[in-house]
Scaffold this active site. Sequence first.
Site, PDB file in Angstrom:
ATOM      1  N   LYS A  50       0.844  -1.196   0.000  1.00 21.10           N
ATOM      2  CA  LYS A  50       0.000   0.000   0.000  1.00 21.10           C
ATOM      3  C   LYS A  50       0.879   1.246   0.000  1.00 21.10           C
ATOM      4  O   LYS A  50       1.999   1.214   0.498  1.00 21.10           O
ATOM      5  CB  LYS A  50      -0.855   0.036   1.277  1.00 21.10           C
ATOM      6  N   ARG A  77     -10.520 -11.396   1.704  1.00 16.31           N
ATOM      7  CA  ARG A  77     -11.430 -12.392   1.129  1.00 16.31           C
ATOM      8  C   ARG A  77     -10.827 -13.797   1.181  1.00 16.31           C
ATOM      9  O   ARG A  77     -11.554 -14.776   1.253  1.00 16.31           O
ATOM     10  CB  ARG A  77     -11.802 -11.979  -0.308  1.00 16.31           C
TER      11      ARG A  77
HETATM   12  N1  BES Z   1      -8.226  -3.680   4.366  1.00 12.79           N
HETATM   13  C1  BES Z   1      -8.335  -3.254   3.020  1.00 12.79           C
HETATM   14  C2  BES Z   1      -9.616  -2.489   2.746  1.00 12.79           C
HETATM   15  C3  BES Z   1      -9.678  -1.089   3.279  1.00 12.79           C
HETATM   16  C4  BES Z   1      -8.968  -0.066   2.673  1.00 12.79           C
HETATM   17  C5  BES Z   1     -10.472  -0.783   4.361  1.00 12.79           C
HETATM   18  C6  BES Z   1      -9.061   1.230   3.160  1.00 12.79           C
HETATM   19  C7  BES Z   1     -10.572   0.504   4.838  1.00 12.79           C
HETATM   20  C8  BES Z   1      -9.857   1.512   4.238  1.00 12.79           C
HETATM   21  C9  BES Z   1      -8.325  -4.481   2.086  1.00 12.79           C
HETATM   22  O1  BES Z   1      -7.546  -5.524   2.496  1.00 12.79           O
HETATM   23  C10 BES Z   1      -7.778  -4.008   0.780  1.00 12.79           C
HETATM   24  O2  BES Z   1      -6.644  -3.617   0.757  1.00 12.79           O
HETATM   25  N2  BES Z   1      -8.588  -4.042  -0.265  1.00 12.79           N
HETATM   26  C11 BES Z   1      -8.172  -3.590  -1.543  1.00 12.79           C
HETATM   27  C12 BES Z   1      -8.753  -4.516  -2.563  1.00 12.79           C
HETATM   28  C13 BES Z   1      -8.214  -4.299  -3.963  1.00 12.79           C
HETATM   29  C14 BES Z   1      -6.738  -4.641  -4.026  1.00 12.79           C
HETATM   30  C15 BES Z   1      -8.997  -5.142  -4.923  1.00 12.79           C
HETATM   31  C16 BES Z   1      -8.712  -2.163  -1.735  1.00 12.79           C
HETATM   32  O3  BES Z   1      -9.830  -1.895  -1.294  1.00 12.79           O
HETATM   33  O4  BES Z   1      -7.987  -1.343  -2.274  1.00 12.79           O
HETATM   34 MG    MG Z   2      -5.542  -5.397   1.877  1.00 13.72          MG
END
Ligand code: BES
Ligand code: MG
Length: 488
Positions: free
Chosen positions: A265, A339
């Site tokens: 990230k 997921r």
């Molecule tokens: N934990 C995150 C989702 C999230 C992001 C929650 C920001 C709250 C605030 C999850 O694991 C994630 O990173 N999801 C990705 C999915 C994508 C790579 C398809 C996302 O939402 O960017």
């Molecule tokens: Mg994630």
Amino acid sequence: MNMKIKTENSSKKTQLLCGFVMEKSDKVLGMGKFNSKTNSAISQSLKDNEGKLGRITVIPTPSESIQRILLAGIGKKDELTNDTIRFVSGKIAQKARELKLKELTIVAPPSFVTESGPAVSQIVQGVKMSLYKFDKFKAEKDTNLLELTIIIPKSKKILSAIKSAEIISDGAIFTKSVANLPPNECTPTTLANFAKTLSNNKMKCTILSKPELKKRGFGGITAVGQGSKNEPKLIVLDYKGSKKEKPIVLVGKAVTFDTGGISLKPGDKMDEMKFDKCGGCTVLGIMKAVSELKLPINLVGIIPAVENMPSGESYRPGDIIKLYSGKTAEILNTDAEGRLILADALAYGEKQYSPKTIIDFATLTGACIVALGTNVAAIVSNNENLTKKIMESSKRTTEEVWELPLNQDYMNMIKSDVADIKNIGIGRAAGTITAAAFLKNAVEKTPWVHFDIAGVAWTQIATKEKPYNPKGATGFGVRLILDYLQNL
Ligand code: BES
Ligand code: MG
Ligand code: ZN
């Protein structure tokens, strides 16, 4: 925080006597008369307060036994809801804290009966939840309110409503206090230890560790967890409150820290990913409360706990893994980790327990915040009746939800060329739904509802301010699911 709550028929000695005032009203609900000097001070303050929602007016009194009187505006009579009572009770509690009081008294007018029963429940929740503060790592702590007296005619029903409200609030507070822990102080093992502290003769706690998870085919949990030296755990709390009923299974995502893994990230606000364990913490809070409420149901809480880290051992984009369900998944982004661990836990829950219902909680997608913002959770389900019940509870507890659709077209969006499914959809399209589509693959036949709590699990930039949701984790879902379980 330990606060004693008691009821009285009329006000005795107190540092702060609090009463509610409605808009366009010239009296304090349920409050008696005082000497003429105090009475006229109250009438003057009523004009200042105007009963405006959340407005607090404090009147010093010359009396020995009652040191101050507090008027709390509760808004328009026909707009009175559970939430306004909770909100205003929270404002009162925060005022008491500001005044460094040890004790306060609230007059609960008998006319305050809402859809969910007597207002005492909301008063207790508002006061308790608003006084919670994450100060474990601060030297300077606020004065704690030690005693709350509620003026209300005593009855069995009222006393049991108060007891339940205390347990429910403590459940939500437990969820917040674990969810707020920083990632260096809260690993999968820490969560497992918290779960163990909740076990008792009706609630069994089992922890599956890495070798066991590997052996038994939890390919999602072990893949996500392999990049961290803090090893993954599968936490199971099994509560038996009934002899015959089929259980309900709760599943909660607990990523103790989500760096994104190899699909790292960006740095901005990455610290907030300590809240990626909120789904699991919600399940812990619900399990704690259910066992204290001694509900006559069977309930299983399943928490896949991992840390998602980049390292030489991490899983990678391009990997193909085998999930607990037997399906294979192509990894295209290691940041779509929730997921994977949930799919294992859901399939395990269904196969192991043949439940009548499965409910999961997860801070699953940033897309959920784009779609619904930070005050409403997304729900996705395979069962209309279950959705309806969840929505009714949501109305009563004011934890807002909005349903998103999930049809075959969305299922097609996660088909993989090289495996059964892939862990991301197509571009940014419907990110919350394609994540839910992945989960649906893990549930064969059980009525299921998924909560994406990415926007609501902790206070963020656009979060509506509520005294009972101080900065940090909110405990979203705890009160809602307890309402659902109590009304089965
Ligand atoms: N934990 C995150 C989702 C999230 C992001 C929650 C920001 C709250 C605030 C999850 O694991 C994630 O990173 N999801 C990705 C999915 C994508 C790579 C398809 C996302 O939402 O960017
Ligand atoms: Mg994630
Ligand atoms: Zn995550």
